[in-house]
Design an enzyme around this catalytic site. Structure first.
Site, PDB file in Angstrom:
ATOM      1  N   HIS A  10       4.077   0.742  -1.752  1.00 13.63           N
ATOM      2  CA  HIS A  10       3.925   1.305  -0.401  1.00 13.63           C
ATOM      3  C   HIS A  10       4.091   2.824  -0.409  1.00 13.63           C
ATOM      4  O   HIS A  10       4.622   3.406  -1.350  1.00 13.63           O
ATOM      5  CB  HIS A  10       4.933   0.674   0.570  1.00 13.63           C
ATOM      6  CG  HIS A  10       6.359   0.984   0.218  1.00 13.63           C
ATOM      7  ND1 HIS A  10       6.946   2.202   0.489  1.00 13.63           N
ATOM      8  CD2 HIS A  10       7.297   0.239  -0.402  1.00 13.63           C
ATOM      9  CE1 HIS A  10       8.191   2.196   0.061  1.00 13.63           C
ATOM     10  NE2 HIS A  10       8.434   1.016  -0.495  1.00 13.63           N
ATOM     11  N   HIS A 136       6.584  -3.436  -3.194  1.00 23.95           N
ATOM     12  CA  HIS A 136       7.705  -2.510  -3.298  1.00 23.95           C
ATOM     13  C   HIS A 136       8.022  -2.215  -4.763  1.00 23.95           C
ATOM     14  O   HIS A 136       7.849  -3.073  -5.629  1.00 23.95           O
ATOM     15  CB  HIS A 136       8.912  -3.111  -2.586  1.00 23.95           C
ATOM     16  CG  HIS A 136       8.570  -3.567  -1.200  1.00 23.95           C
ATOM     17  ND1 HIS A 136       8.640  -2.732  -0.112  1.00 23.95           N
ATOM     18  CD2 HIS A 136       8.076  -4.746  -0.747  1.00 23.95           C
ATOM     19  CE1 HIS A 136       8.236  -3.397   0.973  1.00 23.95           C
ATOM     20  NE2 HIS A 136       7.887  -4.615   0.607  1.00 23.95           N
TER      21      HIS A 136
END
Length: 186
Positions: A10, A136
């Site tokens: 991200h 992530h």
């Protein structure tokens, strides 16, 4: 049987800049994080992608929506792609010492197992397809470690919006000889 996997971390968040463990909290993209996601969308605009999966945590979903402004794919929320649950350590600084015996924290073994389950899922559902997955930093390293059948210590840290490409044959077998590691300037 194989899946081409494009792993993307991200975009930069306010919490990244403050060196805070976000864990499964939402996170808030910075302006730079939004620009990073736009650059990824431009890098991937001519790429053939069959499936677009994203962690269901806000920072990953926000990054994915920005990327998808260019790709126009069906975006699938995938809870297995969430970041590690740091329990009571969530919101604390990166330097905090996490007790490995703390049952409130998702263990390393649990992370390896979740990554293995996700890889098993994509190889069974998306045979011979290209899968883009936004997740992530820490969890993406666990995916790569499981796929390469190695320790997470052997997997380099990923920068925000870095793209890593793997050819996954089965959950614990990746072709890394043709792997491309791409990075968008942060």
């Amino acid at each position: 049987m194989s899946v081409t996997l494009l792993l993307v971390r991200h975009g930069q968040t306010e919490e990244n800049l403050a060196h805070i463990l976000q864990g499964q909290h939402p996170g808030h993209l910075t302006e730079e994080g939004r620009l990073q996601a736009k650059r990824v969308s431009q890098e991937l605009r001519n790429e053939h992608i069959d499936v677009f999966l994203t962690s269901d945590l806000k920072r990953a979903v926000d990054t994915s929506h920005i990327i998808n402004e260019t790709l126009h794919l069906n975006l699938i929320l995938e809870p297995l792609l969430r970041e590690r649950d740091f329990g009571k350590y969530t919101g604390r600084s990166y330097g905090v010492v996490i007790d490995p015996e703390d049952k409130d924290v998702e263990s390393v073994d649990e992370l390896y197992e979740r990554a293995r389950l996700w890889l098993e899922k994509i190889t069974s559902l998306y045979n011979n397809q290209v899968v883009l997955a936004v997740s992530h930093g820490l969890f993406l390293r666990f995916i790569q470690a499981v796929c390469r059948n190695t320790s997470i210590k052997d997997i380099p840290r990923m920068d925000n919006t870095e793209i890593r490409r793997l050819l996954v044959h089965q959950p614990t077998s990746c072709d890394t000889s043709g792997e491309q590691v791409e990075s968008v300037e942060s």
